[in-house]
Structure formats: C-alpha cells, structure tokens
Design an enzyme around this catalytic site. Structure first.
Site, PDB file in Angstrom:
ATOM      1  N   CYS A 192       0.820  -1.072  -0.058  1.00 50.13           N
ATOM      2  CA  CYS A 192      -0.153  -0.050  -0.238  1.00 50.13           C
ATOM      3  C   CYS A 192       1.342   1.309   0.284  1.00 50.13           C
ATOM      4  O   CYS A 192       1.988   1.436   0.772  1.00 50.13           O
ATOM      5  CB  CYS A 192      -0.696   0.159   1.277  1.00 50.13           C
ATOM      6  SG  CYS A 192      -1.916   0.777   1.853  1.00 50.13           S
ATOM      7  N   CYS A 210       0.533   2.484  -8.625  1.00 47.42           N
ATOM      8  CA  CYS A 210      -0.002   2.079  -8.144  1.00 47.42           C
ATOM      9  C   CYS A 210      -0.582   0.817  -8.088  1.00 47.42           C
ATOM     10  O   CYS A 210      -0.617   0.532  -9.238  1.00 47.42           O
ATOM     11  CB  CYS A 210      -1.378   3.290  -8.602  1.00 47.42           C
ATOM     12  SG  CYS A 210      -2.709   2.690  -7.754  1.00 47.42           S
TER      13      CYS A 210
END
Lengths: 292, 292
Positions: B88, B202
């Site tokens: 993350c 991402c």
C-alpha cells in the site's frame, strides 16, 4: 458455394498498406490473439470477425470448416484486409494450407500452430516441449508435425483437455476452485515430463496464464498463439512492404460477428481486455446450405 | 493504542519458516502484489489483509495511517507471519521506516517504492524513468527519493492521476472508452519525455498493463510493485533462512478483511485473477478512536 467465394476473392484489389490486418475465429477466443497484436503492433489497424452464429467449430466436418473459412476470408478480403490471420485451431487444421493457396496473390494468410511451434523451438533449453490443447487439436497432430520441423529431436508431451476452454468461457466468477483443480490435472503430466516450454494451443488459455504459471513454476516458459502470431504478423507486414511506416501512429480496431453483437460485446471484453466499441453483424450461410 | 500494539508485537515468537508471508493494503489493490507472489513463489504460504472498513486511505492523516499500519501489522504477526509486506503506497509513505524499526527482531518488513525503484534502475537503458501514480504518491516524493539513490543521475518524469484507480476499480464493463481516454492523457507526458521504463506506482495499474503497453509502445518496460516485491520477498526469505526448502511444494493462501467479506470476495477476484476462497473478517478500531 466455394466456387462463388473464390470468384469473389479474385475480383478484389491487391492488398493495400492502409487496410486493416484481419483476424477470424469461431467465436471470442481469437480476441486473445488480437489483444497481443494490439499491444505489440499498436500502429496498425485491425478487423476481427467472430463466427459466433456457428460457434463452436469442435464437431463440424472438415468440409464444413473449409467452407466456413473460405466464406469468412471472402468477407474480410472484401473489407479491404491487407493480411489474414486464422486465429482458430479448428479452422487452421481444416482449411490450411488450402486457404493460403486460394488467396495467393491476394493476401498473405497467417494461422496458428506454426508461429507458436517456431517460438517454442526457439525457447526450449532442455528440448522438452509441452502442448496443452483440446483433444481435437492434439488429435489432429498439427502441432506435433510443426514441431518435428521447427524443433527436430525435441520430446513433445501433449495434453488434451475438453474441460478447460468451457471453464474459462463461463461468465461471472470463473476463476474458481473447479478451474484450479482442472489446471492441476492438466499440468501434472507436463510437470512430470519436466518440460521447460509449454505451447498454449487454444486461444482461451492466455486468460489463465497466471494459474498455469503458478502450477508449472516460473522456470517454465508459456508460449501463446497471440504473442507468436503478433510477431509473425509484424515480420510478414515488413517483408511484404505492407507495414505502416509511422510507428507513432495510433491504430484503430473494429469487430464483426455473425451472431448476436450484444452477446459478443458482453463476453468479448474479458478476452480482449480492452474496449470493444461498436460490433457489426454480418450474415453467413446456414451450415445446412454449405453442402447444398 | 500504539503502545498496546507494540507490546503485543513484542510478545510473539520469532518468525517461523512454516508461517505465511503476510501482506496488507487499504483494500483490494494489493491483491495484484499477492498475484505476482503466487505466480513467482508458489511454494510459500500467503496471508492477505485488506483494511476495507477504513478504505480509502487517501485522505487520512499521517498519524492515522501510522496507527492503522501498526494495528494491521500486529494482527498479522499474531497470525504467525514470517515476513510482512506493506502492499500500500499510502501506508508505506506514512509508516515506513518506523514500522520496520518497531518490528526489528520480529519480522522483516518489505514495502512498495524501494523494490520498484531498484528494478526500474536495473531496467532503464536511456536513463529516463517515468512514474505513474496518484497525486498523493507523486507528491510524497518517496519514489523520487528512492530513485535518486538507486538510479542516480536518471531523469524522472512523474505523472500524478486521481482518476485512473477509481476507473479501474469500477465493476462491470470497466475497460471502456473513458478509461482508454484517461490512459491516453496520463501516458502523453511519459511518451513526450521518451522514457524507456515506467514505474506503475499504484497497485491498481497492473490490471491495465496491456492498455498502457499499447499506448506507450512495446519498447517501454513497465515495472509493477507486484513483480518487484515478489522478487524482493523471495530474496529476503532466502537471506533470512526463512524460505521453504521444497520448491515443489504447493503453497496455500488466505484472506482477512476488516469490512464486508462478501464485497471483498466479489471485487477482489478481478485483482487476484485466482480464486479467493474463504475470506475472514477481523475488527479494527474506528478511526475516531485512534486519537483517543
């Protein structure tokens, strides 16, 4: 009917550099081949024809398949195709090399089997090649023959499976345990044979490439029709002087199907992994008319 | 609360070779990292924790994110994790390297940013590297700092986009023209800068890798968190003497989420591209309690 198609083909103009590369398949499976072409040769235009009205081809006679291939090829040549890709194992086994001969001087015809076999031959280090395909494809011996030519002396382990393609074609949550169990079963003989290269001999299989890779281990190289064909198409276009000069160009792509365009659109996205846009419908002969 | 978590961590046994490698993320995006781990390191077990109850992390404060990361790490260490992966970007920016210090002697912590930056540095030939990420990630400067270390002197072109991840997260027919247009927009500055390597900063972006590749051209190498982390985890396990000896072993993997397990299951499959099986739920603190 065959005569009519051939006459039709003879009257079209010679391949034009500005025309699309055209692919046909019995359904949506060949979209994985188009997918690779769109990634590898983005500056060319593509036209895809899915014969969804007469899908599946699995139980068709050779005569039927030959007639279908002629009919679809004529449609695509009429649409201005500058090169033809038979992205379908059944049609390739039945209609090649006849289709290539019929279209000599009109368009080049590239089909599955040979490109993957060459790529597999270039890839293997331990000279043990696996083949994963439908029982019909394995039974036709086409890959085995191509490999004897491109990879002489290599040991080929062929696994035929009837279940895998329908499990992949299911809509919804298709990556379930049933699929994993099937992947396990079909990979076992390949792992036992210690192959270092596996030909994915069905256009549905790239969708489960990660599962196959996980089961076979990262040292095994998976060879798909798509990547092999994209490379072959690119080389052939250059050889024929038919490639677009401008590699910065952004190509278009479009779709025709013989069945319901809505269904093609719904099912096809997952195989193409890009937007499908408009899908046109064309009419083809009822299989019963082919022999008439 | 932080004190309690740290106390909790101190009391667990040292990392056990038979334990799983554990990953956490704010939601389902990190499943693309797990996906690569499952493909690259199939003989290890994995445990994934998605903090879906507190998703998204984008607008959380640094203090909140640090507290979340501590809490999730404690849960995973309690589950017997032998290595921790922060899959993350937001949590990595906020909680690293503090989390690594807190867990020193308990488990190794691997996070995004460093592995991709190293892989990008190894990959580029023309020393022009692109970064595609959310504005928060670009703004944090974490990748730019890592690249200054791993690829000194390289020119970095960073593109921040708020739209791309939500467009990918949509259910249904998500590969539509809107997505293609967005891909076009974000790729333009990367193409203009003539980068030969692009970091997908991402965890959602691997799902549109083919679209990005088509837009940027096949000569551009895309580097994802997943592939970089899988390699780093594998190396770190070996270095720590924690890797499973038997590479023929078939590993397990399982899931925990903090929100609705049904929703996690429904949305997650597309990110994992493998079956999710059972998903357990654990309770975490309400964000409002973190500061209490």
């Amino acid at each position: 009917m065959l005569r009519r198609v051939r006459a039709n083909i003879r009257h079209v103009k010679a391949a034009d550099r500005d025309g699309p590369v055209a692919l046909f398949d019995s359904g949506v499976g060949g979209l994985t081949v188009l997918h690779e072409c769109l990634v590898q040769i983005p500056h060319e235009d593509f036209l895809y024809l899915g014969d969804t009205a007469r899908f599946p081809y699995g139980d068709r006679s050779l005569d039927e398949l030959r007639a279908f291939a002629q009919e679809l090829a004529a449609i695509l040549v009429d649409e201005g195709a500058k090169m033809l890709v038979v992205a379908c194992n059944s049609a390739t086994s039945a209609a090649m090399p006849k289709l290539r001969q019929d279209l000599a001087g009109v368009v080049d015809v590239i089909s599955v089997v040979e490109p993957e076999s060459r790529l597999a031959a270039d890839t293997t280090r331990n000279r043990r090649i696996g083949l994963l395909a439908t029982p019909a494809t394995v039974g036709s011996g086409a890959y085995q023959r191509a490999l004897r030519k491109s990879a002489p002396g290599c040991e080929v382990t062929a696994v035929g499976t009837r279940e895998l393609a329908p499990l992949i074609q299911r809509e919804g949550d298709w990556w379930d345990q049933e699929l994993v169990d099937c992947v396990d079963r079909v990979c076992e003989p390949l792992a036992d044979a210690k192959v270092d290269t596996v030909i994915l001999g069905c256009t549905h299989y790239p969708l489960i490439r990660p599962m196959l890779q996980r089961r076979l281990g990262r040292r095994v190289r998976l060879v798909s029709s798509g990547e092999a064909i994209a490379e072959t198409v690119h080389d052939a276009l250059r050889k024929d002087g038919l490639d677009r000069d401008d590699e910065d160009r952004r190509g278009d792509y479009s779709f025709i199907c013989t069945g319901d365009p809505g269904e093609f659109h719904r099912v096809g996205g997952r195989f193409l992994q890009m937007p499908l846009g408009q899908v046109r419908q064309v009419e083809v002969r009822d299989p019963r008319e082919v022999h008439a």
